[in-house]
Design a protein around this motif. Structure first.
Motif, mmCIF file in Angstrom:
data_model
loop_
_atom_site.group_PDB
_atom_site.id
_atom_site.type_symbol
_atom_site.label_atom_id
_atom_site.label_comp_id
_atom_site.label_asym_id
_atom_site.label_seq_id
_atom_site.Cartn_x
_atom_site.Cartn_y
_atom_site.Cartn_z
ATOM 1 N N GLU A 1 12.063 15.260 -11.047
ATOM 2 C CA GLU A 1 11.972 15.636 -12.435
ATOM 3 C C GLU A 1 10.957 15.109 -13.219
ATOM 4 N N ASP A 2 10.749 13.636 -12.949
ATOM 5 C CA ASP A 2 9.836 12.872 -13.897
ATOM 6 C C ASP A 2 8.405 12.904 -13.269
ATOM 7 N N ALA A 3 8.156 13.152 -12.061
ATOM 8 C CA ALA A 3 6.864 13.338 -11.486
ATOM 9 C C ALA A 3 6.126 14.633 -11.727
ATOM 10 N N SER A 4 7.155 15.667 -12.286
ATOM 11 C CA SER A 4 6.908 17.200 -12.363
ATOM 12 C C SER A 4 6.600 17.281 -14.232
ATOM 13 N N PHE A 5 7.386 16.544 -14.533
ATOM 14 C CA PHE A 5 7.390 16.460 -16.392
ATOM 15 C C PHE A 5 6.153 16.936 -17.081
ATOM 16 N N GLY B 1 -5.935 10.342 -17.417
ATOM 17 C CA GLY B 1 -4.742 9.766 -17.341
ATOM 18 C C GLY B 1 -4.431 8.418 -17.370
ATOM 19 N N TYR B 2 -3.317 7.858 -18.195
ATOM 20 C CA TYR B 2 -3.058 6.533 -18.252
ATOM 21 C C TYR B 2 -1.611 6.155 -17.786
ATOM 22 N N VAL B 3 -1.718 4.973 -17.141
ATOM 23 C CA VAL B 3 -0.366 4.125 -16.777
ATOM 24 C C VAL B 3 -0.343 2.958 -17.482
ATOM 25 N N TYR B 4 0.337 2.749 -18.440
ATOM 26 C CA TYR B 4 0.388 1.605 -19.252
ATOM 27 C C TYR B 4 0.845 0.308 -18.749
ATOM 28 N N GLN B 5 0.880 -0.635 -19.126
ATOM 29 C CA GLN B 5 1.216 -2.100 -18.820
ATOM 30 C C GLN B 5 2.793 -1.838 -19.074
ATOM 31 N N ASP B 6 3.427 -1.545 -19.951
ATOM 32 C CA ASP B 6 4.754 -1.362 -19.998
ATOM 33 C C ASP B 6 5.105 0.161 -19.481
ATOM 34 N N PHE B 7 5.095 0.279 -18.203
ATOM 35 C CA PHE B 7 4.898 1.636 -17.593
ATOM 36 C C PHE B 7 6.154 2.343 -17.577
ATOM 37 N N GLU B 8 7.333 1.652 -17.808
ATOM 38 C CA GLU B 8 8.654 2.429 -17.442
ATOM 39 C C GLU B 8 9.008 3.036 -18.867
ATOM 40 N N ASN B 9 8.409 2.776 -19.728
ATOM 41 C CA ASN B 9 8.196 3.579 -21.004
ATOM 42 C C ASN B 9 7.770 5.125 -20.937
ATOM 43 N N LEU C 1 6.167 5.492 -9.352
ATOM 44 C CA LEU C 1 6.494 6.845 -10.210
ATOM 45 C C LEU C 1 5.789 7.296 -11.301
ATOM 46 N N ALA C 2 5.467 6.203 -12.272
ATOM 47 C CA ALA C 2 4.533 6.467 -13.320
ATOM 48 C C ALA C 2 3.223 6.742 -12.925
ATOM 49 N N LEU C 3 2.611 6.255 -11.766
ATOM 50 C CA LEU C 3 1.343 6.528 -11.362
ATOM 51 C C LEU C 3 1.348 8.069 -10.845
ATOM 52 N N ALA C 4 2.489 8.554 -10.230
ATOM 53 C CA ALA C 4 2.481 9.890 -9.566
ATOM 54 C C ALA C 4 2.710 10.834 -10.855
ATOM 55 N N GLY C 5 3.481 10.578 -11.982
ATOM 56 C CA GLY C 5 3.564 11.470 -12.922
ATOM 57 C C GLY C 5 2.292 11.626 -13.719
ATOM 58 N N MET C 6 1.331 10.648 -13.620
ATOM 59 C CA MET C 6 0.038 10.728 -14.232
ATOM 60 C C MET C 6 -0.735 11.650 -13.431
ATOM 61 N N ALA D 1 0.073 13.744 -10.926
ATOM 62 C CA ALA D 1 0.325 15.167 -10.700
ATOM 63 C C ALA D 1 -0.525 16.093 -11.702
ATOM 64 N N LEU D 2 -1.124 15.887 -12.934
ATOM 65 C CA LEU D 2 -1.813 16.570 -13.651
ATOM 66 C C LEU D 2 -3.308 16.475 -12.955
ATOM 67 N N SER D 3 -3.535 15.610 -12.032
ATOM 68 C CA SER D 3 -4.739 15.613 -11.307
ATOM 69 C C SER D 3 -6.069 15.519 -12.408
ATOM 70 N N PRO D 4 -5.972 14.362 -13.401
ATOM 71 C CA PRO D 4 -6.935 14.143 -14.043
ATOM 72 C C PRO D 4 -8.127 13.553 -13.368
ATOM 73 N N ASP D 5 -9.241 13.835 -13.821
ATOM 74 C CA ASP D 5 -10.453 13.168 -13.047
ATOM 75 C C ASP D 5 -10.615 11.679 -13.236
ATOM 76 N N ILE D 6 -10.109 11.187 -14.126
ATOM 77 C CA ILE D 6 -9.965 9.728 -14.497
ATOM 78 C C ILE D 6 -8.704 9.116 -14.748
ATOM 79 N N LEU D 7 -8.487 8.156 -13.858
ATOM 80 C CA LEU D 7 -7.259 7.510 -13.796
ATOM 81 C C LEU D 7 -7.189 5.718 -14.313
ATOM 82 N N ILE D 8 -6.674 5.654 -15.460
ATOM 83 C CA ILE D 8 -6.634 4.520 -15.897
ATOM 84 C C ILE D 8 -5.414 3.589 -15.986
ATOM 85 N N LEU D 9 -5.402 2.277 -15.479
ATOM 86 C CA LEU D 9 -4.272 1.459 -15.366
ATOM 87 C C LEU D 9 -4.466 0.347 -15.922
#
Length: 569
Positions: free
Chosen positions: A104-108, A87-95, A150-155, A157-165
């Motif tokens: 809704e967003d966390a579950s999307f 999973g990836y949370v980008y620098q421009d996370f609001e996108n 919220l962007a972190l939660a949305g990522m 939620a999928l429970s990826p093994d790797i989290l990239i921020l």
């Protein structure tokens, strides 16, 4: 759990003269918490985008070598499969935020994968990220820090093994930054996630990360345990990384002979206290120069009983300001600080006439902003946005700088454009598209656009966010140049080193009110204000206090003076 293996990875963007990544090889173990560091342009984001398949599946270019996750080549896997692994949370996370409500967003993402328990997974992720109380809120009701969570939660939620921020705390106040890293720590330690952060804030690296990977010229220079990495002061600074201030201070003291050669350099305040206390030369409070007094110029902007409310779909509209009063005088250098959502950006927009108060008035040179045209306001005040790319509307820097002058038929605008290009060191970049420049170049170009109309006041929103040390120094030089163009500058920022190095007056906002207003010595010594707003002075300030140094130390130079020479004994 997933292990990452990278072998001989080379990647070149279309049209680029040279590859961004050059024969890069590395391994990231399962369950690691690793920071990837390096100067702007060294390939950090490019590397991370190969891990979730954005490169080469969506971002095209010439790619050689191999990236494997769980032993499988990322080029041979579908992007949807990779998204559940990395999973990836980008620098421009609001996108990344695409739904109107928080739940809704966390579950999307889970809904997108047709998971039957998608809503429950969203709720669990929101709970882990500290947003359980915001489940029914609309996204636009959240502060900047809460949106990042919220962007972190949305990522998550999928429970990826790797989290990239990518730069997870670049635009956050210390309280929200702490929350982000506490959540990442929990995900790493309790849920055994592999966490990868691209980070410039070395104090957080020292506190939370297990390992550090330094990139230089598109390849891995070394990978080391976090504390050992932070002690490589000279190498980090060569790569435009600013180690913790206490580490820099100790390294300089070792070089001066105050500390013995081979000293294990401290990386936090506790280690600093244990090492440095025996070497402290006791000194009575001296005649240290304090910040300049606020100049008594004529009023330029005045807020009178200003009330501003957010729009609300349900319930009572929340107030940003409630009968807010403030005066800004000509010639002041002001830092506007406070937590995310305190009203800093709104205050800048009020001065620009982009937002008008529901009650009260904002006066610019004793005229209400609502009675002034945008052209009239533009002659007096200019705003440089937090995201510099929003300042670029043409296909070259030259055209962007001259645009407003040309539209207003200003005589000899071409000569002024040339002068600004030279002043901001942009002459060689004049025909380049601003959106394709490096971070520091974009900041310089956006400032040149901001001052093109020769405004009496310049407003800057987070001018040093997302920048490495070299680029940040470049912006500081640019700020110094502004004295020849405009003598009144207001900066909204979370960068406390910028505040201490540059500002003469600090205004602290909290809940739409000014809770403190004065020089840095007064602001940072007020424990109530620090606790209420969550502001944090530079680390060297707290290091000095921990050692019992009475006079505040805002720079490493000031701190080291207490350890030098017999005159202080």
């Amino acid at each position: 759990m997933s292990k990452i293996e990278i072998k001989n990875l080379t990647f070149t963007y279309p049209g680029a003269d040279a590859p961004t990544l050059r024969s890069l090889s590395a391994e990231i173990e399962e369950g690691d918490f690793i920071a990837i560091v390096g100067n702007n342009g060294c390939g950090k984001s490019t590397l991370c985008k190969t891990l979730n398949g954005l490169i080469p599946h969506f971002i095209l270019g010439d790619m050689e070598g191999v990236v494997r996750i769980d032993g499988e080549d990322t080029r041979e896997q579908e992007i949807g499969t990779l998204a559940k692994k990395a999973g990836y949370v980008y620098q421009d996370f609001e996108n990344q935020i695409v739904c109107p409500t928080v739940l809704e967003d966390a579950s999307f993402a889970c809904l997108n994968y047709a998971m039957p328990d998608y809503e429950e997974k969203g709720r669990q992720a929101l709970s882990i990220c500290g947003l359980a109380s915001k489940i029914q809120d609309y996204v636009w009701q959240l502060s900047g820090g809460q949106k990042h969570l919220l962007a972190l939660a949305g990522m998550a939620a999928l429970s990826p093994d790797i989290l990239i921020l990518d730069e997870p705390i670049a635009q956050l106040d210390p309280a929200h930054a702490d929350k982000i890293y506490e959540v990442l720590k929990e995900l790493n330690e309790e849920y055994r996630k592999t966490v990868i952060v691209i980070e410039h804030h070395t104090e957080y690296i020292a506190k939370f990360c297990k390992n550090v990977m330094l990139l230089k010229d598109g390849t891995v220079k070394w990978k080391l345990p976090a504390k050992e990495a932070m002690r490589r002061v000279d190498e980090l600074q060569e790569s435009d990384i600013f180690p913790p201030q206490v580490t820099i201070a100790a390294r300089r003291m070792e070089a001066e002979g105050i500390l013995p050669k081979g000293t294990a350099l401290p990386v936090d305040i506790e280690e600093g206290r244990n090492l440095l206390l025996p070497f402290l030369r006791r000194k009575q409070s001296g005649e240290r120069t304090v910040s300049k007094k606020i100049p008594a110029g004529e009023p330029l902007v005045r807020f009178s009983n200003v009330t501003v409310k957010y729009r609300s779909v349900k319930g009572e509209p929340p107030k940003v300001f409630d009968r807010f009063n403030l005066e800004i005088k000509k010639g002041e250098k002001i830092a506007l600080i406070g937590s995310n959502g305190a009203g800093k950006s709104t205050m800048l927009k009020l001065m620009m006439g982009l937002v008008h108060p529901e009650e009260g008035g904002v006066y610019v040179k004793d005229r209400l902003t609502r009675e002034l045209s945008k052209e009239e306001l533009g002659k007096t005040i200019s705003l440089v946005y937090q995201n510099p790319e929003e300042m670029f509307i043409k296909d070259s820097i030259r055209k962007d700088i001259e645009y407003a002058m040309k539209a207003r038929k200003i005589p000899e605008y071409e000569k002024r454009t040339e002068k600004l290009l030279e002043m901001f060191r942009l002459t060689e970049l004049a025909e380049r598209d601003g959106r394709l420049l490096s971070g520091g170049q974009m900041r310089r170009a956006s400032m040149a656009i901001g001052v093109a109309l020769n405004p009496e006041m310049l407003l800057l929103d987070e001018p040093t966010a997302n920048l490495d040390i070299a680029t940040r120094r470049e912006i500081m030089k640019t700020l110094a140049m502004l004295k020849d163009i405009t003598d009144t500058v207001v900066i909204a920022t979370h960068d406390m080193q910028l505040v201490c190095d540059w500002a003469e007056r600090i205004i602290v906002l909290c809940g739409g009110y000014v809770i403190a207003d004065g020089p840095k010595e007064e602001i940072f010594s007020d424990i109530y204000v620090r606790g209420q707003v969550g502001i944090r002075p530079p680390q060297i300030y707290d290091m000095g206090r921990e050692l019992g140094i009475k006079d505040p130390c805002f720079t490493v130079d000031e701190f080291i003076e207490y350890f030098r020479g017999e005159q202080y004994a």
